[in-house]
Design an enzyme around this catalytic site. Structure first.
Site, PDB file in Angstrom:
ATOM      1  N   LYS A 181      -7.845  -4.708  -7.927  1.00  0.00           N
ATOM      2  CA  LYS A 181      -9.126  -4.058  -7.671  1.00  0.00           C
ATOM      3  C   LYS A 181     -10.068  -4.315  -8.845  1.00  0.00           C
ATOM      4  CE  LYS A 181      -7.061  -0.421  -4.876  1.00  0.00           C
ATOM      5  NZ  LYS A 181      -7.632  -0.811  -3.592  1.00  0.00           N
TER       6      LYS A 181
ATOM      7  N   ARG B 155      -1.182  -1.289   5.288  1.00  0.00           N
ATOM      8  CA  ARG B 155      -0.773  -1.694   6.639  1.00  0.00           C
ATOM      9  C   ARG B 155       0.551  -2.449   6.620  1.00  0.00           C
ATOM     10  NH1 ARG B 155      -6.217  -5.004   7.265  1.00  0.00           N
ATOM     11  NH2 ARG B 155      -6.781  -3.197   5.987  1.00  0.00           N
TER      12      ARG B 155
END
Length: 509
Positions: free
Chosen positions: A285, A360
């Site tokens: 990030k 996910r």
């Protein structure tokens, strides 16, 4: 390490003002009940008489118009009821969304803390608080407003203040109000537990920390529970979850809770994403400030596991499983990489195009386990899945991607009843096609990168549920940082606990 302690709140209910002797009396006033500095409502006039005219004096001389969350206060003329009167404006709506009642409760807590009151009387003479369901929301709001994750350097004076309870008495003659308020204690406890787990610093709130505290609470209720570590996950073939966890020194934990009442018609599995820290992995990030709130990436698991406890305490006639897939997404020589192909528990393969789309990947194993091994009638999954959802709904509501219309209706109905805003969104067939891989069955971010991010995530998850009616609820915007909907601090919100319980109640009908 034990869970931090919260400031205790003792709730009670009375039909009248008799023997209250409160520090403050909080009275919520509708704008429509006032006109040109005078009280129109007969109920408010009666209450004003009990308080010796203090309310009418405030309305006449303090420029109080009952605008939304406007406050004013005065010494009470009748000290036997309360030492001080606090008026809070409810605005001028004819009907109110339940979240408004919760916001008034939060505001009442802020006033109580600011005045260092240890006994509070709360009056329900407003249209905003005309039903027992709205009063329940006010109670939950008060608890949310009092909530504070304890400072690790708390001084003795602050500790003493933390341990001093607040006695909150609801004064209402509504039928069934007392029972509804008592039942709410179970939901309040689950919201508090959810928020404590969310707010724990990542070096404290590790996967094992979360799992141990949930199992400890479940044991008190004699609930069937399991926790799998890395070895069991390898034996089961949870390669996707293990891949994401491979760069961390913290062992992943897979928590399964089961509540089976004697009589039930429906079975539902609630599945939650549980990244207790997400650096983004090798797709790190950037800028680094984007990692600041990533301890909240476990909020899906915090919601499903903590709300499960409320369902069990309420003894709802619906069979419920709760799953928390807990791990960290970190970086070291063993971490999974961009370009890796992973064979999931379902047998389907995933090409990793971005290690920061890790939730996910973890959920692919968790969802297939729920579908294949538990075989419920419905699966509902909660996750802080996509930043795109924050762009869509801000910090106000969650997106519901339901692949079954009946389940979608149940979720939206529960959301409306509890005031936890959620809105249905589609998953178009073009997006489903976009998730298909070239050298694997699926890619974890789709091929048209940066496009329809939330929809892509939902389409990906639906690949693992074996056609069981399924809904993905993206809570990325509402898990924390909810100042826009009246939460007083940038804490974990506990959003979703009421929604989960509401869904279970709908299935129990």
């Amino acid at each position: 390490m034990s869970l931090p302690k919260l400031k205790p709140i003792n709730f009670s209910h009375q039909n009248s003002s008799t023997n209250l002797n409160a520090d403050i009396a909080v009275i919520v006033v509708d704008e429509l009940d006032l006109e040109k500095g005078k009280i129109k409502s007969s109920e408010l006039q009666k209450l004003d008489s009990e308080f010796g005219g203090t309310i009418s004096n405030l309305v006449s001389f303090a420029d109080f118009e009952a605008k939304w969350l406007q406050t004013t206060s005065s010494i009470a003329a009748n000290q036997k009821i309360a030492k001080r009167i606090i008026l809070i404006g409810a605005g001028k709506k004819q009907t109110y969304f339940p979240a408004r009642a919760r916001q008034v409760g939060i505001k009442s807590a802020e006033v109580s803390l600011a005045t260092k009151s240890t006994s509070v009387a709360f009056y329900s003479c407003s249209t905003l608080l005309a039903t027992k369901e709205q009063i329940v929301q006010a109670r939950l709001g008060f608890a949310m407003g009092v909530y504070k994750y304890p400072n690790s350097n708390t001084n003795p004076e602050s500790l003493a203040e933390l341990e001093t309870p607040i006695n909150l008495t609801f004064v209402s003659s509504l039928a069934g109000c007392s029972d509804a308020l008592n039942e709410t204690k179970h939901i309040e406890d689950s919201i508090n537990l959810c928020r404590l787990l969310q707010d724990a610093p990542p070096n404290v709130g590790t996967p094992k920390y979360v799992a141990e505290h949930i199992i400890e609470q479940a044991a008190k209720l004699n609930i069937k529970s399991e926790v799998w570590g890395a070895q069991k996950l390898r034996e089961k073939g949870f390669n996707a979850m293990l891949a994401v966890a491979s760069g961390s020194a913290q062992e992943p934990q897979f928590v399964v809770l089961e509540y089976t009442p004697k009589n039930y018609k429906k079975t539902i599995a609630f599945v939650g994403k549980g990244l207790t820290m997400d650096t983004g992995g090798y797709s790190i990030k950037s800028p680094s400030t984007h990692q600041e709130g990533m301890k909240y990436d476990m909020s899906g698991s915090a919601v499903t596991l903590s709300s499960f406890l409320a369902i069990a305490k309420l003894k709802l006639p619906v069979r419920v499983f709760a799953i928390g897939a807990l791990c960290e997404n970190m970086i070291d020589a063993h971490a999974y990489r961009v370009g890796d192909v992973i064979t999931t528990y379902s047998g389907k393969t995933i090409e990793v195009l971005n290690t920061d789309a890790e939730g996910r990947v973890v959920l692919s194993d968790a969802l297939h386990y729920a579908a294949k091994d538990l075989k419920p009638d419905y699966i509902v999954e909660f996750s802080t899945l996509t930043g795109a959802m924050v762009t869509t709904f801000g910090h106000i509501g969650a997106g519901v991607f339901a692949f079954d219309k009946e389940l979608e209706n149940i979720i939206i109905s529960a959301a409306e009843a509890t005031g936890e805003r959620a809105y249905p969104l589609p998953v178009w067939e073009e997006v489903v096609e976009d998730t298909k891989g070239n050298i694997a069955d699926l890619t974890n971010i789709g091929n048209t990168r940066g496009s329809a991010g939330s929809m892509v995530g939902a389409a990906f998850l639906n690949e693992f549920v074996n056609d069981i009616p399924f809904a993905h609820i993206d809570i990325a915007g509402v898990a924390n940082d909810n100042l826009s909907i009246g939460y007083p601090k940038k804490n974990g919100a506990g959003y979703g606990v009421q929604l989960v319980v509401g869904i279970a109640k709908k299935l129990a009908e």
